[in-house]
Motif scaffolding. Structure first.
Motif, PDB file in Angstrom:
ATOM      1  N   ALA A   1       0.819  -1.219   0.000  1.00  0.00           N
ATOM      2  CA  ALA A   1       0.000   0.000   0.000  1.00  0.00           C
ATOM      3  C   ALA A   1       0.846   1.258   0.000  1.00  0.00           C
ATOM      4  CB  ALA A   1      -0.941  -0.017   1.196  1.00  0.00           C
ATOM      5  N   ASP A   2       1.943   1.266   0.783  1.00  0.00           N
ATOM      6  CA  ASP A   2       2.791   2.458   0.846  1.00  0.00           C
ATOM      7  C   ASP A   2       3.458   2.724  -0.499  1.00  0.00           C
ATOM      8  OD1 ASP A   2       2.284   3.019   3.573  1.00  0.00           O
ATOM      9  OD2 ASP A   2       3.695   1.459   4.164  1.00  0.00           O
TER      10      ASP A   2
ATOM     11  N   VAL B   1       0.765   4.122  -2.947  1.00  0.00           N
ATOM     12  CA  VAL B   1       0.457   5.535  -2.672  1.00  0.00           C
ATOM     13  C   VAL B   1       1.622   6.422  -3.119  1.00  0.00           C
ATOM     14  CG1 VAL B   1       0.063   7.216  -0.831  1.00  0.00           C
ATOM     15  CG2 VAL B   1      -1.150   5.027  -0.807  1.00  0.00           C
TER      16      VAL B   1
ATOM     17  N   ALA C   1      -2.948  11.384   1.700  1.00  0.00           N
ATOM     18  CA  ALA C   1      -2.247  10.122   1.465  1.00  0.00           C
ATOM     19  C   ALA C   1      -2.710   9.027   2.424  1.00  0.00           C
ATOM     20  CB  ALA C   1      -0.738  10.328   1.591  1.00  0.00           C
TER      21      ALA C   1
ATOM     22  N   ARG D   1      -4.291   5.495   1.311  1.00  0.00           N
ATOM     23  CA  ARG D   1      -3.726   4.212   1.732  1.00  0.00           C
ATOM     24  C   ARG D   1      -4.823   3.296   2.282  1.00  0.00           C
ATOM     25  NH1 ARG D   1      -1.765   0.955   5.542  1.00  0.00           N
ATOM     26  NH2 ARG D   1       0.310   0.033   5.197  1.00  0.00           N
ATOM     27  N   GLU D   2      -5.747   3.857   3.029  1.00  0.00           N
ATOM     28  CA  GLU D   2      -6.849   3.071   3.588  1.00  0.00           C
ATOM     29  C   GLU D   2      -7.692   2.450   2.479  1.00  0.00           C
ATOM     30  OE1 GLU D   2     -10.888   3.756   6.303  1.00  0.00           O
ATOM     31  OE2 GLU D   2      -9.317   5.286   6.264  1.00  0.00           O
TER      32      GLU D   2
ATOM     33  N   VAL E   1      -5.774  -0.390   0.714  1.00  0.00           N
ATOM     34  CA  VAL E   1      -5.743  -1.626   1.499  1.00  0.00           C
ATOM     35  C   VAL E   1      -7.079  -2.353   1.423  1.00  0.00           C
ATOM     36  CG1 VAL E   1      -5.578  -2.567   3.839  1.00  0.00           C
ATOM     37  CG2 VAL E   1      -3.937  -0.840   3.066  1.00  0.00           C
TER      38      VAL E   1
END
Length: 440
Positions: free
Chosen positions: A401-402, A405, A419, A423-424, A427
């Motif tokens: 995910a990081d 993003v 950001a 990311r949420e 995921v």
């Protein structure tokens, strides 16, 4: 027809007519592919459908009947099995509404529908913005383009639905193909043109009708009286629930809907001259036959592409689309494993998806299997010299995910997206959208 008839009353009248027409023969239950994986194969089919009618008449029904309603994958086999003109798939949808009403009061059901609608809007908007700039979003009917009224009505309205915007290369290829064929259309879709299914699932028929009818007013703008639809869930919601209710309220339908694959297949004589580049690949079609004629149309289009060799993996074809099999998660995992194994043994170059939901779910498996996961329109586009990059698959293959993003930082800034919120969504809305775990 009475214009004072409410949407919910129109639905109830239609349900009552089907209940009266049903002979309780059980053929719909016998034909249903969900019966065995739902664990109700030992129940008498006549008892199962009788229990459904009992629930629709404010009764309790049987446990097997409730399980059957909840295990519906919208395969449509029940419709084809009925000799009485009844639509059992619609009755099962209304059974789930009746069950929701029995379990929750209206404020709770309305809140559930609103929460689902907000989640859908957030995920669709953010995942599309992670991939597209404003100019391309406008081409897909988002941003200010959604409010633009053309000076002359288009020949057709192309209705994307919502979730295909998460995999925008598929929708863009559909537009590119229509442009090449000289089809005049206006694009509409996204959460601002909701079909109402999100509100119907928790049992809020009034809000579902309000949302769907509002979108129908927007869609009723073409010269031909035809809407070309992409999303199968929207197609079923409109053609089996909202449009029949509206027809009962007003005495007429404002338009007819044609699924894009059938629309394209009907114009194969116009498409074929543009299929002038060979695509030398051995492929198999990932099949979900819930809308009649779609898989046949997809196969017809696919074999028209020069160089394509189509292999039948001889696997079950079930459900409306991939996401609808999620009501039977272990069964869905088994189907996926078996299809992948058959694809390996067949030595294909690519497994070809038709819809967006299974493309989202399956595309990251490309790193673990010896074949590609591609959408049918990508192969058509290759033959026509049309190219749209599958950015969704590129991002999902990262499986971090990081990293995803960070790779979308420029578009995050352009769209002023936080950001942490992005990311949420990545995921929950991208990486968790996976029927089988990836290796490693």
């Amino acid at each position: 027809m009475s214009t004072n008839l409410s949407f919910e009353a129109a639905i109830e009248m239609r349900v009552d007519e089907m209940v009266d027409a049903c002979t309780r023969c059980g053929k719909c239950v016998e034909a249903c592919p969900s019966v065995k994986p739902a664990g109700i194969a030992d129940a008498a089919p006549q008892d199962v459908i009788s229990g459904i009618l009992d629930i629709l008449s404010d009764g309790e029904g049987t446990e097997a009947s409730r399980k059957w309603a909840q295990a519906c994958t919208l395969s449509g086999e029940c419709i084809r099995a009925c000799d009485e003109g009844v639509n059992p798939r619609f009755l099962l949808a209304m059974t789930r509404v009746a069950m929701a009403k029995a379990n929750h009061d209206l404020p709770t059901r309305r809140r559930q529908g609103l929460e689902k609608y907000r989640d859908l809007g957030r995920d669709v908007s953010m995942l599309s913005q992670l991939q597209l700039n404003d100019e391309v979003l406008e081409r897909l009917g988002q941003k200010t383009a959604a409010a633009i009224v053309p000076s002359e009505p288009p020949d057709f309205v192309f209705y994307t639905g919502c979730n295909v915007l998460k995999t925008p290369h598929i929708a863009l290829l559909a537009l590119d193909i229509m442009d090449t064929l000289g089809v005049r259309y206006q694009v509409m879709g996204g959460p601002s043109h909701c079909c109402g299914v999100v509100q119907m699932r928790p049992g809020d028929l009034e809000m579902s009708g309000r949302m769907g009818t509002n979108s129908i007013e927007k869609l009723s703008q073409s010269k031909s009286g035809q809407v070309i639809s992409w999303c199968p869930s929207c197609y079923v919601q409109y053609t089996e629930t909202t449009l029949p209710a509206l027809e009962r309220q007003r005495g007429a339908r404002p338009f007819e809907m044609t699924p894009f694959m059938r629309f394209l297949s009907e114009r194969l004589d116009r498409l074929a001259p543009h299929l002038n580049q060979a695509v030398p690949m051995c492929v198999a079609l990932h099949r979900h036959p819930g809308v009649a004629g779609i898989m046949e149309a997809a196969e017809k289009i696919l074999i028209a592409v020069p160089g394509i060799t189509l292999v039948d993996l001889k696997q079950p074809a079930l459900g409306l689309q991939g996401v609808n099999l999620s009501v039977l998660p272990e069964f869905k995992r088994e189907l996926t494993r078996n299809e992948f194994q058959a694809a390996r043994e067949a030595g294909i170059d690519a497994l070809v998806t038709v819809y967006h939901s299974e493309h989202r779910e399956l595309c990251a498996h490309e790193r673990d299997v010896p074949f590609r996961i591609v959408n049918l329109l990508e192969l058509v586009g290759m033959s026509m010299g049309l190219k749209r990059h599958d950015r969704y698959k590129e991002l999902k293959l990262m499986q971090d995910a990081d990293q995803i993003v960070a790779d979308c930082a420029d578009l995050l800034a352009a769209h002023a997206i936080d950001a942490a919120k992005a990311r949420e969504v990545v995921v929950k809305g991208m990486l968790a959208d996976q029927p089988l775990p990836l290796r490693g």
